[in-house]
Design an enzyme around this catalytic site. Structure first.
Site, PDB file in Angstrom:
ATOM      1  N   GLY A  73       0.771  -1.235   0.000  1.00 13.01           N
ATOM      2  CA  GLY A  73       0.000   0.000   0.000  1.00 13.01           C
ATOM      3  C   GLY A  73       0.804   1.287   0.000  1.00 13.01           C
ATOM      4  O   GLY A  73       0.240   2.361   0.232  1.00 13.01           O
ATOM      5  N   ASP A 112      -4.998  -5.723  -5.536  1.00 12.79           N
ATOM      6  CA  ASP A 112      -3.934  -6.695  -5.289  1.00 12.79           C
ATOM      7  C   ASP A 112      -4.531  -7.888  -4.554  1.00 12.79           C
ATOM      8  O   ASP A 112      -5.370  -7.712  -3.664  1.00 12.79           O
ATOM      9  CB  ASP A 112      -2.810  -6.085  -4.454  1.00 12.79           C
ATOM     10  CG  ASP A 112      -1.496  -6.832  -4.628  1.00 12.79           C
ATOM     11  OD1 ASP A 112      -1.470  -8.052  -4.359  1.00 12.79           O
ATOM     12  OD2 ASP A 112      -0.504  -6.202  -5.039  1.00 12.79           O
ATOM     13  N   ASP A 156      -6.760  -9.409  -9.868  1.00 13.75           N
ATOM     14  CA  ASP A 156      -5.566  -9.402 -10.717  1.00 13.75           C
ATOM     15  C   ASP A 156      -5.456  -8.042 -11.405  1.00 13.75           C
ATOM     16  O   ASP A 156      -6.381  -7.609 -12.096  1.00 13.75           O
ATOM     17  CB  ASP A 156      -5.678 -10.522 -11.750  1.00 13.75           C
ATOM     18  CG  ASP A 156      -4.445 -10.648 -12.632  1.00 13.75           C
ATOM     19  OD1 ASP A 156      -3.588  -9.737 -12.613  1.00 13.75           O
ATOM     20  OD2 ASP A 156      -4.341 -11.645 -13.357  1.00 13.75           O
ATOM     21  N   ASP A 186       3.012  -0.475  -9.781  1.00 12.42           N
ATOM     22  CA  ASP A 186       4.363  -0.881  -9.398  1.00 12.42           C
ATOM     23  C   ASP A 186       4.441  -2.406  -9.327  1.00 12.42           C
ATOM     24  O   ASP A 186       5.075  -2.973  -8.441  1.00 12.42           O
ATOM     25  CB  ASP A 186       4.738  -0.255  -8.044  1.00 12.42           C
ATOM     26  CG  ASP A 186       6.214  -0.414  -7.713  1.00 12.42           C
ATOM     27  OD1 ASP A 186       7.024  -0.548  -8.644  1.00 12.42           O
ATOM     28  OD2 ASP A 186       6.557  -0.413  -6.511  1.00 12.42           O
ATOM     29  N   LYS A 242      10.466  -2.720 -14.648  1.00 11.71           N
ATOM     30  CA  LYS A 242      11.557  -3.453 -14.009  1.00 11.71           C
ATOM     31  C   LYS A 242      12.505  -3.940 -15.101  1.00 11.71           C
ATOM     32  O   LYS A 242      12.151  -4.812 -15.907  1.00 11.71           O
ATOM     33  CB  LYS A 242      11.026  -4.640 -13.216  1.00 11.71           C
ATOM     34  CG  LYS A 242       9.794  -4.342 -12.363  1.00 11.71           C
ATOM     35  CD  LYS A 242      10.085  -3.388 -11.220  1.00 11.71           C
ATOM     36  CE  LYS A 242       8.830  -3.174 -10.378  1.00 11.71           C
ATOM     37  NZ  LYS A 242       9.054  -2.229  -9.273  1.00 11.71           N
TER      38      LYS A 242
END
Length: 360
Positions: free
Chosen positions: A229, A246, A266, A282, A311
């Site tokens: 969070g 999430d 999802d 993220d 990433k």
């Protein structure tokens, strides 16, 4: 001393980066600066890269040929005016002041910088003591004009005890913070340190006007891959109402804001019932999956603005960034959607870059 109306030409461009990312910063600087004739100089884990020009060039000419603001892996950047080796230990002030006087420039601000390395940190204590002395000397010489923000900023970049790089930048082309590092404090109530990533992204990727108009209290936002969070909390701290998506749990401090609703789902398949102002993401996933998802949210009108992380792999990072840029363009351009995409390797990032995408 040169007259003020005859500025000193630049010797090259120095960019500061996260140690270990010199090859990425060098590759990008060489590509973006291909219209400049020079050579790239760098060392592994030095925290900086230098484009040395074959012939010194006027500042405006360099700006026309290299848009420093486009550099992703550069935290900070400036045009180099002088490199001073063998600074005397007992009197560093005199040679630095004389060099700065010779530039024929006045400056709005002095930025004291070192590489973001262990060796660089050893110099930070010295700069804290020395900086005010240099600033006073420049003020007395009439070279610092803090009341004139349109003037260039003066950079003093100290490498070791004996070498100083002096240069300038315009506020629009470089970071407002020394070394490109905003000094953010970790809020006690935040669920995780990842909240600092979003805080830095907002400060870095959005203009003050954009922050004011798009991050107003009461607006709706979605956080994909929200657990625990940190990003949701950052938005809620600004008064936005957040739907956190999430399958994992949220920290109690996030739910305690009263502005965050947790839905276990999802992030790749969940859709909002109504369009929202913001979507942030993220998720730990392949960049080639994240980039199209972000573009789809913008193209379909599910959100107006998005901040997300990519990433990156350990190698060929720049190629992966360009691949993701192309994936976004392939979704938006054929649909006739004009957009803004800003990408930066932030201080709080590690093996990732942070992106801001919005319709124009």
């Amino acid at each position: 001393m040169l007259p003020v109306n005859q500025p000193h030409p630049a010797l090259g461009v120095l960019v500061q980066c996260r140690p270990g990312f010199e090859a990425d910063a060098a590759q990008e600087l060489q590509a973006e600066g291909r219209r400049l004739t020079g050579r790239i100089e760098t060392r592994n884990n030095s925290g900086f890269v230098y484009l040395a020009l074959d012939t010194p060039a006027p500042h405006d000419e360099i700006r026309r040929r290299l848009d420093i603001a486009r550099l992703i892996f550069a935290r900070q950047a400036f045009q180099v005016l002088a490199i001073i080796d063998d600074l005397p230990e007992r009197d560093r002030l005199t040679p630095l002041k004389e060099a700065i006087e010779s530039f024929g420039e006045r400056f709005s601000e002095l930025l004291l910088e070192t590489p973001d390395t262990n060796d660089g940190k050893e110099q930070s204590g010295f700069l804290k003591r020395f900086g005010p002395l240099l600033q006073n000397a420049l003020n007395e010489a009439g070279l610092l004009r803090p009341d004139t923000p349109h003037l260039p900023r003066l950079h003093l970049f100290l490498v070791g005890n004996r070498q100083a790089w002096l240069g300038l930048s315009m506020p629009s082309e470089s970071s407002p913070w020394p070394m490109g590092i905003p000094r953010l404090r970790m809020p006690k109530e935040a669920p995780s340190r990842s909240t600092l990533k979003l805080a830095e992204a907002i400060l870095t990727l959005l203009t003050p006007d954009e922050q004011k108009t798009t991050l107003r209290a009461g607006l709706q936002a979605v956080d994909l891959g929200a657990s625990p969070g940190g990003w949701s909390w950052q938005l809620a701290s600004r008064g936005l109402r957040v739907t956190a998506i999430d399958n994992g749990p949220l920290a109690p401090s996030a739910l305690a804001t009263g502005l965050i609703t947790h839905q276990r789902a999802d992030g790749f398949t969940w859709r909002p019932k109504k369009p929202v102002e913001w979507m942030v993401c993220d998720m730990v996933e392949q960049p080639s999956r994240i980039a199209p998802l972000m573009a789809e949210w913008i193209a379909s009108g599910r959100c107006r603005h998005t901040i997300f992380n990519l990433k990156l792999p350990m190698k060929r990072r720049q190629e992966e960034v360009e691949r993701c840029r192309a994936l976004i363009d392939q979704r938006l351009r054929p649909a006739g959607i004009k957009y803004t995409l800003r990408i930066k390797h932030l201080y709080h990032d590690r093996e990732e870059v942070t992106c801001y995408l919005t319709r124009r």
